[in-house]
Write an enzyme that holds these catalytic residues in place. Sequence first.
Site, PDB file in Angstrom:
ATOM      1  NE  ARG A 250      11.855  -4.821  18.203  1.00 17.48           N
ATOM      2  CZ  ARG A 250      11.399  -5.937  17.618  1.00 17.48           C
ATOM      3  NH1 ARG A 250      10.101  -6.080  17.418  1.00 17.48           N
ATOM      4  NH2 ARG A 250      12.211  -6.871  17.215  1.00 17.48           N
ATOM      5  CG  ASP A 251      14.723  -4.378  25.824  1.00 15.49           C
ATOM      6  OD1 ASP A 251      13.750  -4.029  26.532  1.00 15.49           O
ATOM      7  OD2 ASP A 251      15.492  -5.309  26.149  1.00 15.49           O
ATOM      8  CB  VAL A 252      15.015   2.441  25.527  1.00 15.06           C
ATOM      9  CG1 VAL A 252      15.637   3.522  26.403  1.00 15.06           C
ATOM     10  CG2 VAL A 252      15.502   2.573  24.092  1.00 15.06           C
TER      11      VAL A 252
END
Length: 265
Positions: free
Chosen positions: A59-61
């Site tokens: 969710r935070d690549v």
Amino acid sequence: MIIVYEFMEKGTLKSHLYDFDDDDDRKRLSWRQRLEVCVGAARGLHYLHTGSARAVIHRDVKSANIMLDESFMAKVADFGLSKTGPDLDQTHVSTAVKGSFGYLDPEYLTRQQLTEKSDVYSFGVVMLEVICGRAVIDPSLPREEVNLIEWAMKLVKRGKVEEILDHFLEGKVKSEEVKKYCELTEKCLGQNGSERPTMGNLLWNLEFLLQVQAKDEKAAMVDDDDLEASVVGSTVQFSVNGVGDIARVSMSKVFAQMVVREETR
């Protein structure tokens, strides 16, 4: 309470793409290194998506969350926003939108429906950073170039992929490989999750590109060896052409060439 992290000597991927002084070429990554980093990060995300009964969605690549060790091996970091994926009988997880501006999956952003394909989209943005060598949002650039995705994808669709290539890579990577890489990136950035590849499929394609690059480098080394051999051969020919040729050359030069010829053996 403290959190202990593994020390990653080379820092973030971001710091080797554009977050440094323009004249500091020591931090710049070669094309092969960039592919290796992409493969390493994709392998980590693929494991998250498939390594357990329920997928884990990062969710935070982003490039700031891909760390490099002393050998430039990539590892995905910062799981503070990670979310367990949907059950087998579900297609998505309904949840509030969280992530980093510029990397958010538009489908997740509008519908609040999170899937593994949300990570694929974010990774596609990272792939753009890798080949362009610039930030996702750069207000210092002309208005039409501020947003990396809009600017780069517009040129890719027009077939002008060479115009988005990091200047440091110019002349160091074949145009066919750039086109293939951009086609793969474009698929990751599809507006709908169903249009995007799985992380496993993406990993396979990146590994293929890396193999092609390795073969190109090996072929280039063979060509260099052939060139060196031809130079040595011409020296030998010059040395034994005949008495008339040698007579016009000082004995010190002839001796020097003989020494060079013996050393190359």
